[in-house]
Write an enzyme that holds these catalytic residues in place. Structure first.
Site, PDB file in Angstrom:
ATOM      1  N   CYS A 143       0.834  -1.210   0.000  1.00 31.32           N
ATOM      2  CA  CYS A 143       0.000   0.000   0.000  1.00 31.32           C
ATOM      3  C   CYS A 143       0.866   1.256   0.000  1.00 31.32           C
ATOM      4  CB  CYS A 143      -0.908   0.022   1.224  1.00 31.32           C
ATOM      5  SG  CYS A 143      -2.037  -1.359   1.315  1.00 31.32           S
TER       6      CYS A 143
HETATM    7  C1  BEZ Z   1       0.568  -4.667   1.867  1.00 31.39           C
HETATM    8  O1  BEZ Z   1       0.077  -3.589   1.558  1.00 31.39           O
HETATM    9  O2  BEZ Z   1       1.770  -4.867   1.752  1.00 31.39           O
HETATM   10  C2  BEZ Z   1      -0.282  -5.767   2.375  1.00 31.39           C
HETATM   11  C3  BEZ Z   1      -1.467  -5.471   3.038  1.00 31.39           C
HETATM   12  C4  BEZ Z   1      -2.219  -6.509   3.529  1.00 31.39           C
HETATM   13  C5  BEZ Z   1      -1.816  -7.817   3.343  1.00 31.39           C
HETATM   14  C6  BEZ Z   1      -0.659  -8.104   2.633  1.00 31.39           C
HETATM   15  C7  BEZ Z   1       0.129  -7.073   2.156  1.00 31.39           C
END
Ligand code: BEZ
Length: 210
Positions: free
Chosen positions: A45
């Site tokens: 994200c």
């Molecule tokens: C991420 O944004 O890296 C992420 C968020 C939730 C689960 C897995 C990865």
């Protein structure tokens, strides 16, 4: 219930990093992208939000407003923005909805219980000036999205909304387009004065109009 293409994009009010937003009023007659993130302070994200911030001028050029969402509160988003700037070099320059009660996430069916009970998947909704849903995308949490592809799709949506054309596989701005089959050859000659090529009776291509 799942939102489908052509459905009305539901209106909502929400707290965002740029103050309270009443969605339809905020959007006005523009196009809009509403996209969700599973959670704050997560690696994928973080990279996505920096990438979108860098592309904001491209969304502006397409008269398209951007708004993000994660189920954490706005105060958490604000703290996270510092990290996003540190890591990507880009300042988040669009509102991020805080949705701790999952009100907007539920309205837009961004929670997929078989993926996670508590956090949203990576949903994207492109909404037209008429407030109808024009495109939906759903990515899993572990796969970051390609925002150049989103811009490419918006180019296609905006072009095909204005002209009787469709865009072929991997089309990019400036390349030839397809004349929709509902347009007769006779009408195509008038609508597309630069001419067209008939590859098959149902597949006629022409220079991008406009
Ligand atoms: C991420 O944004 O890296 C992420 C968020 C939730 C689960 C897995 C990865």
């Amino acid at each position: 219930m799942a939102l489908r293409l052509g459905d009305d994009a539901p209106d909502f009010t929400a707290d965002t990093t740029q103050g309270p937003v009443s969605f339809h009023q905020w959007k006005g007659n523009s196009w809009a992208v509403l996209f969700s993130h599973p959670k704050d302070f997560t690696p994928v994200c973080t990279t996505e939000l920096g990438a979108v911030a860098a592309l904001k001028p491209e969304f502006d050029r397409r008269n398209t407003r951007i708004i993000g969402l994660s189920v954490d509160p706005v105060e958490s988003h604000r703290k996270w923005e510092g990290d996003i700037r540190d890591v990507t070099g880009h300042t988040v320059n669009f509102p991020m909805i805080g949705d701790p009660d999952r009100k907007v996430a539920t309205l837009y069916d961004m929670l997929h219980p078989n993926a996670s009970d508590t956090t949203t998947v990576r949903s994207v909704f492109v909404i037209g000036p008429d407030n109808k849903v024009k495109l939906t995308l759903t990515y899993p949490a572990a796969t970051g999205r390609n925002f150049q592809e989103l811009l490419r799709v918006i180019d296609s949506l905006q072009l095909t909304a204005q002209h009787s054309v469709a865009t072929p596989a991997d089309w990019k701005q400036g390349e030839d387009v397809i004349i929709v089959t509902s347009v007769s050859d006779e009408d195509a000659k008038k609508k597309f004065p630069k001419g067209f090529e008939t590859k098959k009776p149902y597949l006629r291509t022409t220079a991008q109009p406009g």
